[in-house]
Design a protein around this motif. Structure first.
Motif, PDB file in Angstrom:
ATOM      1  N   ASN A  55      45.846  -6.710 -13.102  1.00 51.04           N
ATOM      2  CA  ASN A  55      45.583  -5.649 -12.152  1.00 51.04           C
ATOM      3  C   ASN A  55      44.938  -6.259 -10.902  1.00 51.04           C
ATOM      4  OD1 ASN A  55      43.577  -3.674 -10.924  1.00 51.04           O
ATOM      5  ND2 ASN A  55      44.835  -2.327 -12.203  1.00 51.04           N
ATOM      6  N   GLY A  56      45.338  -5.791  -9.730  1.00 54.44           N
ATOM      7  CA  GLY A  56      44.829  -6.321  -8.465  1.00 54.44           C
ATOM      8  C   GLY A  56      43.318  -6.241  -8.333  1.00 54.44           C
ATOM      9  N   GLU A  57      42.728  -5.140  -8.836  1.00 53.19           N
ATOM     10  CA  GLU A  57      41.270  -4.988  -8.760  1.00 53.19           C
ATOM     11  C   GLU A  57      40.571  -6.036  -9.613  1.00 53.19           C
ATOM     12  OE1 GLU A  57      40.299  -0.981  -9.815  1.00 53.19           O
ATOM     13  OE2 GLU A  57      41.511  -0.138  -8.205  1.00 53.19           O
ATOM     14  N   LEU A  58      41.128  -6.336 -10.771  1.00 54.48           N
ATOM     15  CA  LEU A  58      40.555  -7.348 -11.653  1.00 54.48           C
ATOM     16  C   LEU A  58      40.625  -8.727 -11.000  1.00 54.48           C
ATOM     17  CD1 LEU A  58      39.360  -8.208 -14.360  1.00 54.48           C
ATOM     18  CD2 LEU A  58      41.685  -8.288 -15.275  1.00 54.48           C
ATOM     19  N   VAL A  59      41.744  -9.020 -10.368  1.00 49.11           N
ATOM     20  CA  VAL A  59      41.900 -10.301  -9.682  1.00 49.11           C
ATOM     21  C   VAL A  59      40.880 -10.416  -8.552  1.00 49.11           C
ATOM     22  CG1 VAL A  59      43.461 -11.719  -8.282  1.00 49.11           C
ATOM     23  CG2 VAL A  59      44.318 -10.537 -10.302  1.00 49.11           C
ATOM     24  N   ALA A  64      36.019 -12.861  -6.351  1.00 44.13           N
ATOM     25  CA  ALA A  64      34.669 -12.706  -5.806  1.00 44.13           C
ATOM     26  C   ALA A  64      33.656 -13.450  -6.668  1.00 44.13           C
ATOM     27  CB  ALA A  64      34.308 -11.227  -5.717  1.00 44.13           C
ATOM     28  N   LEU A  65      33.794 -13.347  -7.980  1.00 47.05           N
ATOM     29  CA  LEU A  65      32.869 -14.024  -8.890  1.00 47.05           C
ATOM     30  C   LEU A  65      33.003 -15.545  -8.776  1.00 47.05           C
ATOM     31  CD1 LEU A  65      30.713 -13.599 -11.036  1.00 47.05           C
ATOM     32  CD2 LEU A  65      32.522 -13.472 -12.752  1.00 47.05           C
ATOM     33  N   ALA A  66      34.231 -16.040  -8.647  1.00 43.34           N
ATOM     34  CA  ALA A  66      34.450 -17.480  -8.487  1.00 43.34           C
ATOM     35  C   ALA A  66      33.820 -17.976  -7.191  1.00 43.34           C
ATOM     36  CB  ALA A  66      35.941 -17.791  -8.508  1.00 43.34           C
ATOM     37  N   LYS A  67      33.973 -17.195  -6.128  1.00 35.19           N
ATOM     38  CA  LYS A  67      33.376 -17.570  -4.841  1.00 35.19           C
ATOM     39  C   LYS A  67      31.859 -17.544  -4.922  1.00 35.19           C
ATOM     40  CE  LYS A  67      33.665 -16.538   0.062  1.00 35.19           C
ATOM     41  NZ  LYS A  67      34.258 -15.670   1.091  1.00 35.19           N
ATOM     42  N   GLU A  68      31.328 -16.519  -5.577  1.00 38.85           N
ATOM     43  CA  GLU A  68      29.875 -16.372  -5.729  1.00 38.85           C
ATOM     44  C   GLU A  68      29.274 -17.550  -6.488  1.00 38.85           C
ATOM     45  OE1 GLU A  68      27.281 -13.568  -8.593  1.00 38.85           O
ATOM     46  OE2 GLU A  68      28.505 -12.485  -7.115  1.00 38.85           O
ATOM     47  N   ARG A  69      29.951 -17.968  -7.546  1.00 39.34           N
ATOM     48  CA  ARG A  69      29.466 -19.079  -8.375  1.00 39.34           C
ATOM     49  C   ARG A  69      29.828 -20.442  -7.801  1.00 39.34           C
ATOM     50  NH1 ARG A  69      30.594 -17.404 -14.643  1.00 39.34           N
ATOM     51  NH2 ARG A  69      29.428 -15.453 -14.637  1.00 39.34           N
ATOM     52  N   GLY A  70      30.773 -20.464  -6.871  1.00 38.71           N
ATOM     53  CA  GLY A  70      31.197 -21.724  -6.273  1.00 38.71           C
ATOM     54  C   GLY A  70      32.037 -22.575  -7.211  1.00 38.71           C
ATOM     55  N   VAL A  71      32.867 -21.919  -8.034  1.00 32.55           N
ATOM     56  CA  VAL A  71      33.741 -22.635  -8.963  1.00 32.55           C
ATOM     57  C   VAL A  71      35.192 -22.258  -8.673  1.00 32.55           C
ATOM     58  CG1 VAL A  71      32.005 -22.769 -10.795  1.00 32.55           C
ATOM     59  CG2 VAL A  71      33.578 -20.848 -10.738  1.00 32.55           C
ATOM     60  N   GLU A  72      36.107 -23.063  -9.187  1.00 31.88           N
ATOM     61  CA  GLU A  72      37.524 -22.757  -9.033  1.00 31.88           C
ATOM     62  C   GLU A  72      37.903 -21.626  -9.972  1.00 31.88           C
ATOM     63  OE1 GLU A  72      39.992 -26.136  -9.578  1.00 31.88           O
ATOM     64  OE2 GLU A  72      39.038 -27.282  -7.979  1.00 31.88           O
ATOM     65  N   ASN A  74      40.380 -21.416 -12.001  1.00 28.32           N
ATOM     66  CA  ASN A  74      40.731 -21.909 -13.331  1.00 28.32           C
ATOM     67  C   ASN A  74      39.496 -22.043 -14.220  1.00 28.32           C
ATOM     68  OD1 ASN A  74      43.497 -22.118 -12.867  1.00 28.32           O
ATOM     69  ND2 ASN A  74      43.319 -24.202 -12.102  1.00 28.32           N
ATOM     70  N   GLN A  75      38.425 -22.581 -13.652  1.00 33.24           N
ATOM     71  CA  GLN A  75      37.190 -22.748 -14.419  1.00 33.24           C
ATOM     72  C   GLN A  75      36.603 -21.401 -14.820  1.00 33.24           C
ATOM     73  OE1 GLN A  75      35.189 -25.071 -11.410  1.00 33.24           O
ATOM     74  NE2 GLN A  75      35.185 -26.870 -12.757  1.00 33.24           N
ATOM     75  N   LEU A  76      36.603 -20.464 -13.888  1.00 40.99           N
ATOM     76  CA  LEU A  76      36.039 -19.150 -14.162  1.00 40.99           C
ATOM     77  C   LEU A  76      36.830 -18.425 -15.244  1.00 40.99           C
ATOM     78  CD1 LEU A  76      33.979 -16.922 -13.404  1.00 40.99           C
ATOM     79  CD2 LEU A  76      35.745 -16.040 -11.879  1.00 40.99           C
ATOM     80  N   VAL A  77      38.148 -18.421 -15.130  1.00 40.29           N
ATOM     81  CA  VAL A  77      38.980 -17.735 -16.126  1.00 40.29           C
ATOM     82  C   VAL A  77      38.802 -18.382 -17.492  1.00 40.29           C
ATOM     83  CG1 VAL A  77      41.356 -17.198 -16.788  1.00 40.29           C
ATOM     84  CG2 VAL A  77      40.623 -16.877 -14.434  1.00 40.29           C
ATOM     85  N   ASP A  78      38.705 -19.709 -17.539  1.00 39.69           N
ATOM     86  CA  ASP A  78      38.460 -20.413 -18.794  1.00 39.69           C
ATOM     87  C   ASP A  78      37.157 -19.930 -19.431  1.00 39.69           C
ATOM     88  OD1 ASP A  78      37.013 -23.027 -20.108  1.00 39.69           O
ATOM     89  OD2 ASP A  78      39.182 -23.045 -20.475  1.00 39.69           O
ATOM     90  N   GLU A  79      36.107 -19.866 -18.626  1.00 39.04           N
ATOM     91  CA  GLU A  79      34.794 -19.435 -19.125  1.00 39.04           C
ATOM     92  C   GLU A  79      34.822 -17.992 -19.623  1.00 39.04           C
ATOM     93  OE1 GLU A  79      30.491 -18.333 -17.187  1.00 39.04           O
ATOM     94  OE2 GLU A  79      31.618 -19.979 -16.269  1.00 39.04           O
ATOM     95  N   VAL A  80      35.423 -17.108 -18.833  1.00 39.63           N
ATOM     96  CA  VAL A  80      35.478 -15.690 -19.201  1.00 39.63           C
ATOM     97  C   VAL A  80      36.284 -15.487 -20.487  1.00 39.63           C
ATOM     98  CG1 VAL A  80      36.352 -13.441 -18.470  1.00 39.63           C
ATOM     99  CG2 VAL A  80      35.098 -14.865 -16.862  1.00 39.63           C
ATOM    100  N   LEU A  81      37.413 -16.167 -20.603  1.00 40.26           N
ATOM    101  CA  LEU A  81      38.238 -16.043 -21.808  1.00 40.26           C
ATOM    102  C   LEU A  81      37.518 -16.576 -23.042  1.00 40.26           C
ATOM    103  CD1 LEU A  81      41.793 -16.944 -20.496  1.00 40.26           C
ATOM    104  CD2 LEU A  81      40.988 -14.728 -21.296  1.00 40.26           C
ATOM    105  N   ARG A  82      36.862 -17.708 -22.889  1.00 35.87           N
ATOM    106  CA  ARG A  82      36.130 -18.279 -24.036  1.00 35.87           C
ATOM    107  C   ARG A  82      35.020 -17.338 -24.506  1.00 35.87           C
ATOM    108  NH1 ARG A  82      37.268 -23.679 -25.133  1.00 35.87           N
ATOM    109  NH2 ARG A  82      38.476 -24.692 -23.496  1.00 35.87           N
ATOM    110  N   LYS A  83      34.274 -16.768 -23.545  1.00 32.59           N
ATOM    111  CA  LYS A  83      33.195 -15.836 -23.912  1.00 32.59           C
ATOM    112  C   LYS A  83      33.782 -14.587 -24.574  1.00 32.59           C
ATOM    113  CE  LYS A  83      29.664 -17.061 -20.539  1.00 32.59           C
ATOM    114  NZ  LYS A  83      28.902 -16.607 -19.348  1.00 32.59           N
ATOM    115  N   GLY A  84      34.885 -14.095 -24.036  1.00 36.83           N
ATOM    116  CA  GLY A  84      35.508 -12.894 -24.593  1.00 36.83           C
ATOM    117  C   GLY A  84      36.055 -13.124 -26.000  1.00 36.83           C
ATOM    118  N   LEU A  85      36.646 -14.272 -26.230  1.00 36.85           N
ATOM    119  CA  LEU A  85      37.208 -14.563 -27.543  1.00 36.85           C
ATOM    120  C   LEU A  85      36.124 -14.894 -28.569  1.00 36.85           C
ATOM    121  CD1 LEU A  85      40.303 -16.699 -26.477  1.00 36.85           C
ATOM    122  CD2 LEU A  85      40.306 -14.390 -27.423  1.00 36.85           C
ATOM    123  N   ALA A  86      34.989 -15.389 -28.126  1.00 35.52           N
ATOM    124  CA  ALA A  86      33.909 -15.724 -29.039  1.00 35.52           C
ATOM    125  C   ALA A  86      33.169 -14.466 -29.520  1.00 35.52           C
ATOM    126  CB  ALA A  86      32.924 -16.687 -28.372  1.00 35.52           C
ATOM    127  N   GLY A  87      33.192 -13.427 -28.697  1.00 33.17           N
ATOM    128  CA  GLY A  87      32.410 -12.224 -29.013  1.00 33.17           C
ATOM    129  C   GLY A  87      33.138 -11.157 -29.668  1.00 33.17           C
TER     130      GLY A  87
END
Length: 87
Positions: A55-59, A64-72, A74-87
Motif C-alpha cells: 500500500n502506498g501509505e505503508l511505503v 519516512a522511518l528510514a530517513k528518520e533513522r538514517g538507514v537504507e 533494505n535495512q529497515l525492511v529487514d529489521e521490521v520483518l525480523r521483529k514481526g516474525l519473532a513476535g
C-alpha cells in the motif's frame, strides 16, 4: 564569416566534443557500477531479490522511518520483518 556563422560553428564543435565522450551524464569521477559484480557481492552476503507490492501509505511510512533513522530501505525492511516474525 558572419557572427552568426561563428556561433553556429562553435556550437557544432561543442556538440561534437560532448558526443565523443563515453561517460554518462553525472558520472563524474565515480567508478561505474558493474551490476554483475554487485549481484555477486549480494549473493555472497546471502541476499536475495524479493519484490512485493505494498500500500502506498505503508511505503511512505517506511520511507519516512528510514530517513528518520538514517538507514537504507533494505535495512529497515529487514529489521521490521525480523521483529514481526519473532513476535
Amino acid at each position: 564569416m558572419k557572427k552568426a556563422d561563428l556561433a553556429k560553428s562553435d556550437a557544432k564543435k561543442i556538440m561534437n566534443q560532448m558526443g565523443a565522450r563515453t561517460a554518462s551524464f553525472g558520472a563524474g569521477d565515480a567508478a561505474p557500477v558493474d551490476r554483475r559484480e554487485q549481484r555477486e557481492r549480494e549473493r555472497a552476503l546471502g541476499l536475495v531479490p524479493f519484490a512485493v507490492k505494498l500500500n502506498g501509505e505503508l511505503v511512505a511510512q517506511l520511507q519516512a522511518l528510514a530517513k528518520e533513522r538514517g538507514v537504507e530501505m533494505n535495512q529497515l525492511v529487514d529489521e521490521v520483518l525480523r521483529k514481526g516474525l519473532a513476535g
